[in-house]
Design a protein around this motif. Structure first.
Motif, PDB file in Angstrom:
ATOM      1  N   ALA A   6      31.179  33.507  50.459  1.00  0.00           N
ATOM      2  CA  ALA A   6      32.465  34.214  50.452  1.00  0.00           C
ATOM      3  C   ALA A   6      32.866  34.610  51.871  1.00  0.00           C
ATOM      4  N   ALA A   7      31.868  35.074  52.647  1.00  0.00           N
ATOM      5  CA  ALA A   7      32.165  35.454  54.041  1.00  0.00           C
ATOM      6  C   ALA A   7      32.657  34.227  54.814  1.00  0.00           C
ATOM      7  N   GLY A   8      32.034  33.073  54.529  1.00  0.00           N
ATOM      8  CA  GLY A   8      32.458  31.834  55.182  1.00  0.00           C
ATOM      9  C   GLY A   8      33.892  31.477  54.799  1.00  0.00           C
ATOM     10  N   ALA A   9      34.236  31.697  53.540  1.00  0.00           N
ATOM     11  CA  ALA A   9      35.608  31.387  53.094  1.00  0.00           C
ATOM     12  C   ALA A   9      36.622  32.243  53.857  1.00  0.00           C
ATOM     13  N   ILE A  10      36.256  33.503  54.109  1.00  0.00           N
ATOM     14  CA  ILE A  10      37.158  34.406  54.855  1.00  0.00           C
ATOM     15  C   ILE A  10      37.402  33.853  56.266  1.00  0.00           C
ATOM     16  N   LEU A  11      36.327  33.499  56.949  1.00  0.00           N
ATOM     17  CA  LEU A  11      36.467  33.049  58.343  1.00  0.00           C
ATOM     18  C   LEU A  11      37.111  31.668  58.413  1.00  0.00           C
ATOM     19  N   ASP A  12      36.798  30.817  57.449  1.00  0.00           N
ATOM     20  CA  ASP A  12      37.433  29.495  57.363  1.00  0.00           C
ATOM     21  C   ASP A  12      38.958  29.669  57.309  1.00  0.00           C
ATOM     22  N   GLU A  13      39.413  30.588  56.465  1.00  0.00           N
ATOM     23  CA  GLU A  13      40.864  30.779  56.318  1.00  0.00           C
ATOM     24  C   GLU A  13      41.508  31.355  57.574  1.00  0.00           C
ATOM     25  N   VAL A  14      40.805  32.266  58.244  1.00  0.00           N
ATOM     26  CA  VAL A  14      41.356  32.824  59.496  1.00  0.00           C
ATOM     27  C   VAL A  14      41.591  31.683  60.483  1.00  0.00           C
ATOM     28  N   HIS A  15      40.595  30.810  60.614  1.00  0.00           N
ATOM     29  CA  HIS A  15      40.708  29.706  61.576  1.00  0.00           C
ATOM     30  C   HIS A  15      41.697  28.646  61.102  1.00  0.00           C
ATOM     31  N   GLY A  16      41.705  28.388  59.811  1.00  0.00           N
ATOM     32  CA  GLY A  16      42.635  27.399  59.272  1.00  0.00           C
ATOM     33  C   GLY A  16      44.085  27.820  59.452  1.00  0.00           C
ATOM     34  N   SER A  17      44.314  29.139  59.526  1.00  0.00           N
ATOM     35  CA  SER A  17      45.684  29.644  59.675  1.00  0.00           C
ATOM     36  C   SER A  17      46.125  29.637  61.132  1.00  0.00           C
ATOM     37  N   GLY A  18      45.229  29.234  62.034  1.00  0.00           N
ATOM     38  CA  GLY A  18      45.604  29.194  63.465  1.00  0.00           C
ATOM     39  C   GLY A  18      45.100  30.386  64.240  1.00  0.00           C
ATOM     40  N   GLY A  19      44.444  31.325  63.554  1.00  0.00           N
ATOM     41  CA  GLY A  19      43.890  32.493  64.237  1.00  0.00           C
ATOM     42  C   GLY A  19      42.470  32.226  64.704  1.00  0.00           C
ATOM     43  N   ASN A  20      41.788  33.314  65.062  1.00  0.00           N
ATOM     44  CA  ASN A  20      40.410  33.175  65.537  1.00  0.00           C
ATOM     45  C   ASN A  20      39.611  34.402  65.123  1.00  0.00           C
ATOM     46  N   GLY A  21      38.465  34.150  64.481  1.00  0.00           N
ATOM     47  CA  GLY A  21      37.663  35.259  63.960  1.00  0.00           C
ATOM     48  C   GLY A  21      36.659  35.814  64.949  1.00  0.00           C
ATOM     49  N   ALA A  22      36.616  35.228  66.150  1.00  0.00           N
ATOM     50  CA  ALA A  22      35.556  35.606  67.091  1.00  0.00           C
ATOM     51  C   ALA A  22      35.617  37.070  67.511  1.00  0.00           C
ATOM     52  N   ALA A  23      36.798  37.653  67.428  1.00  0.00           N
ATOM     53  CA  ALA A  23      36.921  39.052  67.848  1.00  0.00           C
ATOM     54  C   ALA A  23      36.181  39.987  66.908  1.00  0.00           C
ATOM     55  N   CYS A  24      35.911  39.537  65.690  1.00  0.00           N
ATOM     56  CA  CYS A  24      35.344  40.460  64.716  1.00  0.00           C
ATOM     57  C   CYS A  24      34.295  39.836  63.796  1.00  0.00           C
ATOM     58  N   HIS A  25      34.014  38.525  63.937  1.00  0.00           N
ATOM     59  CA  HIS A  25      33.089  37.928  62.955  1.00  0.00           C
ATOM     60  C   HIS A  25      31.699  38.572  63.006  1.00  0.00           C
ATOM     61  N   ALA A  26      31.304  39.035  64.205  1.00  0.00           N
ATOM     62  CA  ALA A  26      29.958  39.604  64.326  1.00  0.00           C
ATOM     63  C   ALA A  26      29.827  40.940  63.592  1.00  0.00           C
ATOM     64  N   GLN A  27      30.986  41.582  63.295  1.00  0.00           N
ATOM     65  CA  GLN A  27      30.926  42.816  62.495  1.00  0.00           C
ATOM     66  C   GLN A  27      30.421  42.491  61.080  1.00  0.00           C
ATOM     67  N   MET A  28      30.614  41.239  60.685  1.00  0.00           N
ATOM     68  CA  MET A  28      30.161  40.851  59.340  1.00  0.00           C
ATOM     69  C   MET A  28      28.645  40.668  59.300  1.00  0.00           C
ATOM     70  N   TYR A  29      28.070  39.967  60.297  1.00  0.00           N
ATOM     71  CA  TYR A  29      26.673  39.543  60.127  1.00  0.00           C
ATOM     72  C   TYR A  29      25.654  40.268  61.001  1.00  0.00           C
ATOM     73  N   THR A  30      26.086  40.941  62.083  1.00  0.00           N
ATOM     74  CA  THR A  30      25.089  41.564  62.966  1.00  0.00           C
ATOM     75  C   THR A  30      24.308  42.642  62.228  1.00  0.00           C
ATOM     76  N   MET A  31      24.983  43.286  61.260  1.00  0.00           N
ATOM     77  CA  MET A  31      24.296  44.350  60.512  1.00  0.00           C
ATOM     78  C   MET A  31      23.148  43.798  59.656  1.00  0.00           C
ATOM     79  N   GLY A  32      23.062  42.462  59.488  1.00  0.00           N
ATOM     80  CA  GLY A  32      22.031  41.863  58.643  1.00  0.00           C
ATOM     81  C   GLY A  32      20.624  42.253  59.092  1.00  0.00           C
ATOM     82  N   SER A  33      20.394  42.321  60.400  1.00  0.00           N
ATOM     83  CA  SER A  33      19.058  42.689  60.901  1.00  0.00           C
ATOM     84  C   SER A  33      18.728  44.129  60.516  1.00  0.00           C
ATOM     85  N   LEU A  34      19.742  44.992  60.595  1.00  0.00           N
ATOM     86  CA  LEU A  34      19.570  46.397  60.209  1.00  0.00           C
ATOM     87  C   LEU A  34      19.314  46.495  58.695  1.00  0.00           C
ATOM     88  N   LEU A  35      20.084  45.731  57.939  1.00  0.00           N
ATOM     89  CA  LEU A  35      19.954  45.759  56.481  1.00  0.00           C
ATOM     90  C   LEU A  35      18.583  45.256  56.034  1.00  0.00           C
TER      91      LEU A  35
END
Ligand SMILES: Cc1cc2nc3c(=O)[nH]c(=O)nc-3n(C[C@H](O)[C@H](O)[C@H](O)COP(=O)(O)OP(=O)(O)OC[C@H]3O[C@@H](n4cnc5c(N)ncnc54)[C@H](O)[C@@H]3O)c2cc1C
Length: 386
Positions: free
Chosen positions: A68-97
């Motif tokens: 699902a997270a991939g679908a979100i970022l796929d759509e951001v990029h497919g729409s001409g935008g770029n998720g790099a400004a915030c994609h790490a907010q999604m997964y960096t917490m994984g190490s903490l979790l």
């Protein structure tokens, strides 16, 4: 165009597409010119709950999986935008979790989920170590209730836009026999650290990426910032790196979709020699090849994400997803630019910007050669070259 959008999470995809219509090409172009951070876009993504997709519900997130997270970022990029400004907010917490204490999780995860805290800086790369992470030298020396951190990191993205950073450093010297032991992960409070031992120098690059160089000069960090056990940090970041590679592969699929879609439309409309340029097989075939590569790579991304969600080993698949998706997006970028002829170079078409942006994924977060080396030695059993 027959695309993959309907295949997974159609409601999430539709919601992301709707949000992205508020951030059209003009928005990204203006920021690109100034190398400015997309604050409004990141705020909108946070408020919509997309950046907390992977945080379990008990900590205030939506408890979704990596697909699902991939679908979100796929759509951001497919729409001409770029998720790099915030994609790490999604997964960096994984190490903490996965490796943080109950107290750390209770303290930070709900505030990361709400967006009150941004944990979107991940400090691994160093100028003198390069891809050989075992050679990092940033050192955290124990001193009573503190670690004292000294060293240098490079290419640390979003450091100026993060409240917290996950830092990989050495807590004991490198031992040739166990080169990846002796590294630890610290959760750094960036606001406290800045000016008190941490200096941040922005690096202007060929794309708008908010990346920086960090210098640590006897920065004092409480020992309570340690994630998991001292000396086991390298292991902790590995599963986070798989998540990162899979999500960035999903962004590449979005980029490829953007390029294929734009090229396909243009090839039908642009008349040269009295007919659409798309009537020429010299134009059709690269377009068709880009589409085939995009669809094939998206299946690999789906496979890697499914394994990750099931808690299965997925190192090879995450790497293959990143490799095939980044090659698909880069091929599609080149094809799209070529299909547009001179207009591909005009800023207002957004193609040259996306072309620059998608080129990054041949190098970061892991370069193509290092993926090939992993597959050759770990999957195919070839002798190690390093
Ligand atoms: C815009 C940007 C953002 C980034 N953001 C982050 C971030 O937020 N956090 C972070 O920690 N890092 C970040 N990085 C760093 C990124 O992960 C590295 O640049 C990448 O892993 C490559 O490492 P390197 O630049 O040190 O290249 P090097 O290791 O110096 O390699 C240079 C080239 O040599 C090749 N090479 C090296 N060794 C071998 C070998 N044994 N066999 C074959 N080829 C080899 C590589 O494939 C590469 O093409 C970012 C980089 C960029 C450019």
């Amino acid at each position: 165009m027959n695309d993959l959008r309907g295949d997974s999470f159609p409601e999430i995809r539709e919601a992301v597409r709707r949000l992205c219509t508020r951030f059209p090409g003009e928005y990204w172009r203006a920021l690109d010119r100034e190398r400015a951070y997309p604050t409004e876009f990141v705020r909108a993504m946070t408020e919509a709950g997309f950046l907390s997709a992977l945080i379990p519900e008990e900590f205030g997130g939506s408890g979704l999986g990596l697909r699902a997270a991939g679908a979100i970022l796929d759509e951001v990029h497919g729409s001409g935008g770029n998720g790099a400004a915030c994609h790490a907010q999604m997964y960096t917490m994984g190490s903490l979790l996965r490796h943080g204490s109950d107290a750390q999780k209770a303290e930070y995860l709900p505030r990361i989920a709400s967006g009150e805290l941004r944990l979107q800086a991940f400090g691994v790369t160093e100028p003198d170590a390069g891809t050989d992470t075992s050679r990092i030298t940033t050192f955290a020396k124990r001193d009573g209730d503190n670690y004292v951190v000294s060293g240098r990191k490079i290419w640390i993205s979003r450091a100026e836009h993060s409240d917290l950073m996950l830092l990989l450093c050495r807590t004991s010297r490198r031992d040739e026999a166990h080169a990846t032991d002796g590294m630890s992960v610290l959760l750094i409070d960036m606001k406290k650290a800045l000016g008190a031992g941490l200096a941040i120098r922005p690096i202007r690059t060929m794309l708008n990426h908010a990346t920086t160089e960090l210098t640590f000069d006897n920065l004092e960090v409480p020992t309570s910032s340690l994630i998991g056990e001292e000396g086991r940090g390298f292991r902790y970041i590995l599963d986070g790196m798989n998540a990162e590679r899979i999500l960035i592969a999903a962004e590449c699929i979005g980029d490829a979709r953007f390029f294929v879609d734009r090229a396909s439309r243009y090839a039908k409309e642009r008349l040269v020699f009295g007919r659409p340029i798309g009537a020429n097989q010299g134009v059709q075939f690269p377009l068709a090849r880009a589409y085939v590569q995009m669809v094939s790579a998206s299946l690999m991304v789906e496979r890697a994400a499914s394994l990750f969600e099931a808690g299965e080993p997925c190192g090879a698949e995450a790497n293959m997803a990143k490799l095939t998706a980044s090659e698909a997006s880069w091929y599609a970028a080149d094809m799209c630019l070529q299909t547009h002829g001179g207009f591909g170079f005009a800023e207002e078409f957004d193609i040259e910007r996306k072309f620059r942006e998608t080129r990054l994924y041949q190098v970061a977060p892991i370069s193509t050669n290092l993926i090939l080396s992993h597959i050759a030695t770990h999957v195919l059993g070839q002798p190690k070259s390093f």
